[in-house]
Scaffold this motif. Structure first.
Motif, PDB file in Angstrom:
ATOM      1  N   SER A   1      -3.687  -2.417  -6.355  1.00 44.39           N
ATOM      2  CA  SER A   1      -3.447  -3.861  -6.514  1.00 44.39           C
ATOM      3  C   SER A   1      -3.676  -4.610  -5.205  1.00 44.39           C
ATOM      4  O   SER A   1      -4.089  -5.767  -5.205  1.00 44.39           O
ATOM      5  N   GLY A   2      -3.429  -3.945  -4.078  1.00 38.59           N
ATOM      6  CA  GLY A   2      -3.672  -4.597  -2.788  1.00 38.59           C
ATOM      7  C   GLY A   2      -5.137  -4.988  -2.639  1.00 38.59           C
ATOM      8  O   GLY A   2      -5.454  -6.021  -2.049  1.00 38.59           O
TER       9      GLY A   2
ATOM     10  N   TYR B   1      -5.740  -8.461  -4.027  1.00 44.28           N
ATOM     11  CA  TYR B   1      -5.343  -9.540  -3.127  1.00 44.28           C
ATOM     12  C   TYR B   1      -6.314  -9.641  -1.951  1.00 44.28           C
ATOM     13  O   TYR B   1      -6.623 -10.741  -1.474  1.00 44.28           O
ATOM     14  N   ARG B   2      -6.804  -8.500  -1.496  1.00 47.76           N
ATOM     15  CA  ARG B   2      -7.786  -8.508  -0.405  1.00 47.76           C
ATOM     16  C   ARG B   2      -9.104  -9.136  -0.841  1.00 47.76           C
ATOM     17  O   ARG B   2      -9.724  -9.914  -0.105  1.00 47.76           O
TER      18      ARG B   2
ATOM     19  N   ARG C   1     -11.107  -4.334   4.218  1.00 45.73           N
ATOM     20  CA  ARG C   1     -10.127  -3.557   5.009  1.00 45.73           C
ATOM     21  C   ARG C   1     -10.031  -4.025   6.451  1.00 45.73           C
ATOM     22  O   ARG C   1      -9.284  -3.440   7.235  1.00 45.73           O
TER      23      ARG C   1
ATOM     24  N   THR D   1      -4.518 -11.759   4.050  1.00 48.27           N
ATOM     25  CA  THR D   1      -4.102 -11.411   2.688  1.00 48.27           C
ATOM     26  C   THR D   1      -2.602 -11.577   2.488  1.00 48.27           C
ATOM     27  O   THR D   1      -2.156 -12.043   1.434  1.00 48.27           O
ATOM     28  N   SER D   2      -1.803 -11.224   3.502  1.00 45.97           N
ATOM     29  CA  SER D   2      -0.359 -11.325   3.287  1.00 45.97           C
ATOM     30  C   SER D   2       0.080 -12.787   3.188  1.00 45.97           C
ATOM     31  O   SER D   2       1.132 -13.089   2.627  1.00 45.97           O
TER      32      SER D   2
ATOM     33  N   ALA E   1      -1.181 -13.764  -0.520  1.00 51.82           N
ATOM     34  CA  ALA E   1      -0.389 -13.062  -1.543  1.00 51.82           C
ATOM     35  C   ALA E   1       1.008 -13.656  -1.713  1.00 51.82           C
ATOM     36  O   ALA E   1       1.705 -13.342  -2.666  1.00 51.82           O
TER      37      ALA E   1
ATOM     38  N   ARG F   1      -0.462 -15.085  -7.428  1.00 47.13           N
ATOM     39  CA  ARG F   1       0.108 -13.896  -8.074  1.00 47.13           C
ATOM     40  C   ARG F   1       0.010 -14.005  -9.595  1.00 47.13           C
ATOM     41  O   ARG F   1      -0.319 -13.045 -10.276  1.00 47.13           O
TER      42      ARG F   1
ATOM     43  N   GLY G   1       1.099  -0.724  -4.827  1.00 47.47           N
ATOM     44  CA  GLY G   1       1.182  -2.089  -4.308  1.00 47.47           C
ATOM     45  C   GLY G   1       2.539  -2.405  -3.720  1.00 47.47           C
ATOM     46  O   GLY G   1       3.135  -1.575  -3.022  1.00 47.47           O
ATOM     47  N   ARG G   2       3.009  -3.629  -3.974  1.00 45.91           N
ATOM     48  CA  ARG G   2       4.295  -4.074  -3.440  1.00 45.91           C
ATOM     49  C   ARG G   2       5.291  -4.371  -4.558  1.00 45.91           C
ATOM     50  O   ARG G   2       6.495  -4.250  -4.376  1.00 45.91           O
ATOM     51  N   ASP G   3       4.751  -4.832  -5.698  1.00 49.18           N
ATOM     52  CA  ASP G   3       5.626  -5.280  -6.787  1.00 49.18           C
ATOM     53  C   ASP G   3       5.250  -4.618  -8.110  1.00 49.18           C
ATOM     54  O   ASP G   3       5.490  -5.172  -9.173  1.00 49.18           O
ATOM     55  N   MET G   4       4.655  -3.436  -8.050  1.00 47.14           N
ATOM     56  CA  MET G   4       4.238  -2.758  -9.279  1.00 47.14           C
ATOM     57  C   MET G   4       5.466  -2.407 -10.133  1.00 47.14           C
ATOM     58  O   MET G   4       5.473  -2.611 -11.339  1.00 47.14           O
TER      59      MET G   4
ATOM     60  N   ARG H   1       3.156  -8.060   8.914  1.00 51.72           N
ATOM     61  CA  ARG H   1       2.740  -8.084   7.518  1.00 51.72           C
ATOM     62  C   ARG H   1       3.909  -7.690   6.596  1.00 51.72           C
ATOM     63  O   ARG H   1       4.144  -8.328   5.584  1.00 51.72           O
TER      64      ARG H   1
ATOM     65  N   ASP I   1       5.749  -9.826   3.688  1.00 51.22           N
ATOM     66  CA  ASP I   1       5.812  -9.304   2.316  1.00 51.22           C
ATOM     67  C   ASP I   1       7.257  -9.186   1.831  1.00 51.22           C
ATOM     68  O   ASP I   1       7.554  -9.406   0.664  1.00 51.22           O
TER      69      ASP I   1
ATOM     70  N   ARG J   1       9.054 -13.026   1.455  1.00 43.59           N
ATOM     71  CA  ARG J   1       8.539 -14.100   0.598  1.00 43.59           C
ATOM     72  C   ARG J   1       9.432 -14.259  -0.637  1.00 43.59           C
ATOM     73  O   ARG J   1      10.106 -13.315  -1.060  1.00 43.59           O
TER      74      ARG J   1
HETATM   75  O1  C5P Z   1      -1.715  -2.462  -0.056  1.00 44.01           O
HETATM   76  P1  C5P Z   1      -2.538  -3.293   0.865  1.00 44.01           P
HETATM   77  O2  C5P Z   1      -2.186  -3.127   2.320  1.00 44.01           O
HETATM   78  O3  C5P Z   1      -4.002  -3.165   0.618  1.00 44.01           O
HETATM   79  O4  C5P Z   1      -2.172  -4.808   0.490  1.00 44.01           O
HETATM   80  C1  C5P Z   1      -2.636  -5.882   1.269  1.00 44.01           C
HETATM   81  C2  C5P Z   1      -1.687  -7.061   1.133  1.00 44.01           C
HETATM   82  O5  C5P Z   1      -1.727  -7.541  -0.216  1.00 44.01           O
HETATM   83  C3  C5P Z   1      -0.221  -6.759   1.389  1.00 44.01           C
HETATM   84  O6  C5P Z   1       0.133  -6.888   2.749  1.00 44.01           O
HETATM   85  C4  C5P Z   1       0.498  -7.780   0.530  1.00 44.01           C
HETATM   86  O7  C5P Z   1       0.648  -9.006   1.208  1.00 44.01           O
HETATM   87  C5  C5P Z   1      -0.455  -7.995  -0.630  1.00 44.01           C
HETATM   88  N1  C5P Z   1      -0.053  -7.284  -1.836  1.00 44.01           N
HETATM   89  C6  C5P Z   1       0.906  -7.860  -2.638  1.00 44.01           C
HETATM   90  N2  C5P Z   1       1.251  -7.279  -3.816  1.00 44.01           N
HETATM   91  C7  C5P Z   1       0.705  -6.124  -4.209  1.00 44.01           C
HETATM   92  C8  C5P Z   1      -0.252  -5.477  -3.379  1.00 44.01           C
HETATM   93  C9  C5P Z   1      -0.604  -6.093  -2.189  1.00 44.01           C
HETATM   94  O8  C5P Z   1       1.430  -8.911  -2.292  1.00 44.01           O
HETATM   95  N3  C5P Z   1       1.060  -5.598  -5.374  1.00 44.01           N
END
Ligand code: C5P
Length: 218
Positions: A34-35, A38-39, A86, A94-95, A98, A104, A124-127, A175, A179, A182
């Motif tokens: 999922s990241g 957002y990237r 990357r 991205t942060s 996001a 979202r 991800g962060r909120d899966m 970062r 995250d 927020r």
């Molecule tokens: O996982 P990754 O480092 O690639 O994610 C990049 C950025 O995307 C995170 O720092 C976060 O801000 C956002 N992100 C998110 N929710 C997710 C995955 C990523 O907010 N489910």
């Protein structure tokens, strides 16, 4: 019938991606990074010159995205963006992107659609908290910022990219803070998640732990 889903959440560079791919291939499940979504959205915004605080324009841009994930490469409108998404510049931006609720919401359905038979591993962060609250197994991976920075440092070195360890550590912490703090879908373990500190574990050990939990859960 509900599709089996495993969620792997955690801070930046905690090894989620590596573990998710390994667990996914062990079980023959699909994999959602999922990241990367957002990237991809952020890179598209940077390329198009969309301001990173123009929430409506960013959400509109997100709704128009149809990235293709194939054989480890990521294509957006025909361009291979695998490396570009990357970069440290994109990571930082991205942060910010996001954190925007409309962004979202715009990416929510795209993520839900990744749950297909025979199953899905989503990182991800909120899966576990927002996107797949019904997941059968939820894991929240942590590791100290220094350990995570060192892992990222080695990944970059392997690709021939020079980096500064202190700067990487600061970037990761910044970062993570964004995250975590927020208002919308902050980084946190779901109430029913297994929390795993991987600072002292290698990849094989973590994969085994997750697969063990999976057999207990299914
Ligand atoms: O996982 P990754 O480092 O690639 O994610 C990049 C950025 O995307 C995170 O720092 C976060 O801000 C956002 N992100 C998110 N929710 C997710 C995955 C990523 O907010 N489910």
């Amino acid at each position: 019938t509900t599709i089996p889903v495993i969620t792997l959440d955690g801070p930046a560079a905690s090894g989620k991606g590596t573990i998710a791919e390994r667990v996914g291939s062990a079980l023959g499940f699909h994999y959602l990074d999922s990241g990367a979504l957002y990237r991809i959205a952020t890179l598209a915004a940077l390329d198009a010159g969309v301001a990173l605080d123009d929430e409506a324009a960013l959400a509109e841009l997100c709704r128009g995205l149809s990235p293709v994930f194939a054989e480890g490469r990521i294509l957006v409108a025909g361009e291979d963006v695998t490396e570009r998404i990357r970069s440290e510049e994109v990571s930082r931006a991205t942060s910010r992107v996001a954190a925007l609720p409309a962004v979202r919401r715009a990416l929510f359905e795209l993520q839900r659609r990744a749950a297909r038979t025979p199953g899905l591993v989503a990182d991800g962060r909120d899966m576990g908290t927002v996107v797949f609250p019904e997941a059968r197994l939820k894991v929240f991976m942590t590791a100290s910022a220094r350990v995570r920075a060192e892992r990222r440092f080695k990944q970059l070195a392997a690709r021939g990219v020079a980096a500064d360890l202190d700067e990487l550590t600061r970037d990761l912490e910044e970062r993570d803070r964004r995250d975590r703090e927020r208002a919308t879908a902050p980084l946190r373990p779901a109430d029913d998640a297994h929390v795993l500190d991987t600072s002292e574990m290698n990849v094989e050990e973590v994969v085994k732990k997750v697969l063990d939990w999976w057999s207990d859960a299914s």
